[in-house]
Enzyme design. Structure first.
Site, mmCIF file in Angstrom:
data_model
loop_
_atom_site.group_PDB
_atom_site.id
_atom_site.type_symbol
_atom_site.label_atom_id
_atom_site.label_comp_id
_atom_site.label_asym_id
_atom_site.label_seq_id
_atom_site.Cartn_x
_atom_site.Cartn_y
_atom_site.Cartn_z
ATOM 1 N N TYR A 56 0.856 -1.184 0.000
ATOM 2 C CA TYR A 56 0.000 0.000 0.000
ATOM 3 C C TYR A 56 0.894 1.237 0.000
ATOM 4 C CZ TYR A 56 -3.921 -3.056 1.372
ATOM 5 O OH TYR A 56 -4.872 -4.042 1.438
ATOM 6 N N HIS A 120 -0.815 -12.235 1.078
ATOM 7 C CA HIS A 120 -1.631 -11.252 0.361
ATOM 8 C C HIS A 120 -1.948 -11.733 -1.054
ATOM 9 C CE1 HIS A 120 -2.139 -6.659 -0.563
ATOM 10 N NE2 HIS A 120 -3.273 -7.315 -0.677
#
Length: 176
Positions: A56, A120
Site C-alpha cells: 500500500y 496477500h
C-alpha cells in the site's frame, strides 16, 4: 466499540476494522492528506483492528501507522499483509525473500513483532504448497510474527488454507 477475540489468537480486535490502503496514496492524495484525521477518528471510535499491507503506497501506509503508533500508544491489533510486491510475486517465495519483506514491515511499523501477518493474495499454486506455510511457522518461532493468516481472492483459495494448523485468520475479498 465491541471487541472480540480474533480467531484462535487471543488478540483483541474491534468488530469494525480500519482498512488502511488509502493511507498509502493508492487512491490519490485524499487519504494521505487526511491520515491524521482518519487514524484519530479510528482511535476515538474504538476501532482497534487496523489492516494494511507492504504494497500500500510502497510501504507508506505501514510507515504512517508506525509513526502514529509511536506517537499515540494504545492497544491496537495491527495486521499487515505481504506477498504481492515484486520481490516475492509471482514465483520468488523463498525463505530469505519472505524474511526481508517481513523485516521491512517491522521497520516501517516500528515494532519488534507483527501481531498478525497475512499472505496477500498469492498465486494458488504457491498457496497449495507447504513452503510458505512452513516459513510462516518458522517466522513465528523466531518471534518476527505472533500469528499468521491469509487474504485470498475467492472461496476456492480460502478452502486451500483451512487445513493449515497455524492459520489464525482468513480474509476473503468482498467488494460491492
Amino acid at each position: 466499540m465491541e471487541q472480540r477475540t480474533l480467531g484462535k489468537s487471543g488478540l483483541s480486535a474491534s468488530v469494525i476494522g480500519l482498512g488502511c490502503w488509502q493511507l498509502g496514496g493508492d487512491f490519490g492524495q485524499t487519504g494521505v492528506e487526511n491520515t491524521q484525521q482518519i487514524l484519530s477518528a479510528a482511535d476515538s471510535e474504538g476501532i482497534t483492528f487496523w489492516d494494511t499491507a507492504d504494497v500500500y503506497g510502497g510501504g507508506e501506509s505501514e510507515k504512517k501507522i508506525g509513526c502514529w503508533q509511536h506517537e499515540y500508544q494504545q492497544e491496537r491489533t495491527i495486521v499487515t499483509k505481504f506477498g504481492r510486491d515484486g520481490s516475492l510475486y509471482p514465483d520468488k517465495y523463498t525463505f530469505e525473500n519472505m524474511q526481508r519483506c517481513i523485516e521491512g514491515s517491522l521497520e516501517r511499523l516500528q515494532v519488534n513483532s507483527i501481531d498478525l501477518l497475512q499472505l496477500h493474495c498469492i498465486p494458488p499454486a504457491v498457496l497449495k504448497g507447504d513452503t510458505v506455510w512452513q516459513a510462516l511457522e518458522d517466522f513465528r518461532s523466531q518471534g518476527l510474527i505472533k500469528y499468521y493468516g491469509a487474504s485470498v481472492e475467492n472461496i476456492e483459495e480460502g478452502l486451500m488454507c483451512l487445513d493449515k494448523p497455524g492459520l489464525t485468520s482468513l480474509q476473503i475479498i468482498f467488494n460491492l
